[in-house]
Design a protein around this motif. Structure first.
Motif, PDB file in Angstrom:
ATOM      1  N   SER A  39      87.419 -34.385 -22.595  1.00 20.97           N
ATOM      2  CA  SER A  39      88.223 -35.462 -22.015  1.00 20.97           C
ATOM      3  C   SER A  39      87.554 -35.919 -20.741  1.00 20.97           C
ATOM      4  O   SER A  39      86.621 -35.264 -20.242  1.00 20.97           O
ATOM      5  CB  SER A  39      89.653 -34.993 -21.731  1.00 20.97           C
ATOM      6  OG  SER A  39      89.689 -34.178 -20.567  1.00 20.97           O
ATOM      7  N   ASP A  40      88.022 -37.014 -20.188  1.00 21.51           N
ATOM      8  CA  ASP A  40      87.436 -37.534 -18.954  1.00 21.51           C
ATOM      9  C   ASP A  40      87.729 -36.634 -17.752  1.00 21.51           C
ATOM     10  O   ASP A  40      87.006 -36.680 -16.758  1.00 21.51           O
ATOM     11  CB  ASP A  40      87.972 -38.938 -18.662  1.00 21.51           C
ATOM     12  CG  ASP A  40      87.511 -39.962 -19.695  1.00 21.51           C
ATOM     13  OD1 ASP A  40      86.466 -39.709 -20.331  1.00 21.51           O
ATOM     14  OD2 ASP A  40      88.196 -40.987 -19.864  1.00 21.51           O
ATOM     15  N   ASP A  41      88.772 -35.816 -17.873  1.00 23.01           N
ATOM     16  CA  ASP A  41      89.222 -35.028 -16.720  1.00 23.01           C
ATOM     17  C   ASP A  41      88.790 -33.567 -16.757  1.00 23.01           C
ATOM     18  O   ASP A  41      89.076 -32.814 -15.827  1.00 23.01           O
ATOM     19  CB  ASP A  41      90.752 -35.080 -16.622  1.00 23.01           C
ATOM     20  CG  ASP A  41      91.274 -36.504 -16.462  1.00 23.01           C
ATOM     21  OD1 ASP A  41      90.588 -37.299 -15.786  1.00 23.01           O
ATOM     22  OD2 ASP A  41      92.334 -36.810 -17.026  1.00 23.01           O
TER      23      ASP A  41
END
Length: 233
Positions: free
Chosen positions: A73-75
């Motif tokens: 994920s981006d996080d």
């Protein structure tokens, strides 16, 4: 005039001598004041890990890798990278304890099939396989670690020691140990004694914070190593 001087002397005496001693008596009374004779409190963090006697070869299997990045994920750090970081921290501590450590992969570019992972363990004459994995869920509140192992007395004992040691460092929530469904995991369906630890949920903020902290990775690694020294020695 003389009486005034005498009263003044008595007042000074009471203020300078009697009152401080009275305060000390009231503050401490007859209770014991704890003392630390060692200088540093003894905790799970600073107890030296005993050296193993077996000198066994442990093949650490960081799951995912290469084309299989696991959860991304981006996080968050990609799952394959985080699993490798944790595996190397664990391997370092196991080596310090006297075990011979080999890995199924040592970089994030290698793609391996289940059979190739087992072949690496066999080629290195591994006495034990330790597979490290992570979990994820659409519900960010789901957290905890699980242990999967073969239906073998020593491996079941190791699973118990692992949960005890990880609980002792307050690492997440223990979701249980499973020795009945090991054939669901190819790495466990082996003649080599093997165990798999799902070290928490990458999608849970608490689990993720601990598993990505380099210092806490060493804490996790020490706990796992202590469990091995207890059960595989």
């Amino acid at each position: 005039m003389k009486k005034a001087v005498i009263y003044l002397c008595i007042a000074i005496f009471l203020a300078l001598v009697i009152q401080p001693n009275l305060n000390v008596s009231l503050r401490y009374g007859s209770s014991r004041v704890p003392t630390n004779t060692s200088g540093t409190p003894t905790t799970n963090e600073n107890i030296d890990i005993k050296k193993c006697k077996s000198k066994a070869t442990i093949c650490i299997d960081p799951t995912y890798g290469g084309d299989d990045a696991g959860y991304t994920s981006d996080d968050t750090t990609p799952e394959k990278e985080l699993v490798l970081d944790l595996s190397q921290a664990i391997g370092s501590q196991l080596s310090n304890a006297g075990y011979k450590v080999v890995y199924t992969r040592e970089d994030n570019d290698t793609t391996l099939s289940d059979s190739e992972r087992l072949e690496i363990a066999e080629k290195n004459d591994a006495d034990y396989i330790l597979s490290i994995s992570l979990n994820h869920d659409s519900n960010p509140f789901v957290k905890g670690y699980s242990i999967f192992t073969q239906n073998d007395d020593q491996m079941i004992e190791l699973a118990g020691d692992l949960s005890d040691e990880l609980n002792s460092i307050s690492y997440s929530q223990f979701l249980g140990a499973d020795s009945d469904h090991y054939d669901n995991f190819a790495i466990l369906d082996s003649s080599t004694p093997a165990i798999l630890i799902d070290l928490g949920y990458i999608t849970n903020a608490d689990d993720y914070k601990k598993m990505t902290d380099e210092s806490y990775q060493q804490t996790i690694a020490k706990a796992i190593t202590k469990a091995f020294v207890k059960a595989v020695n």
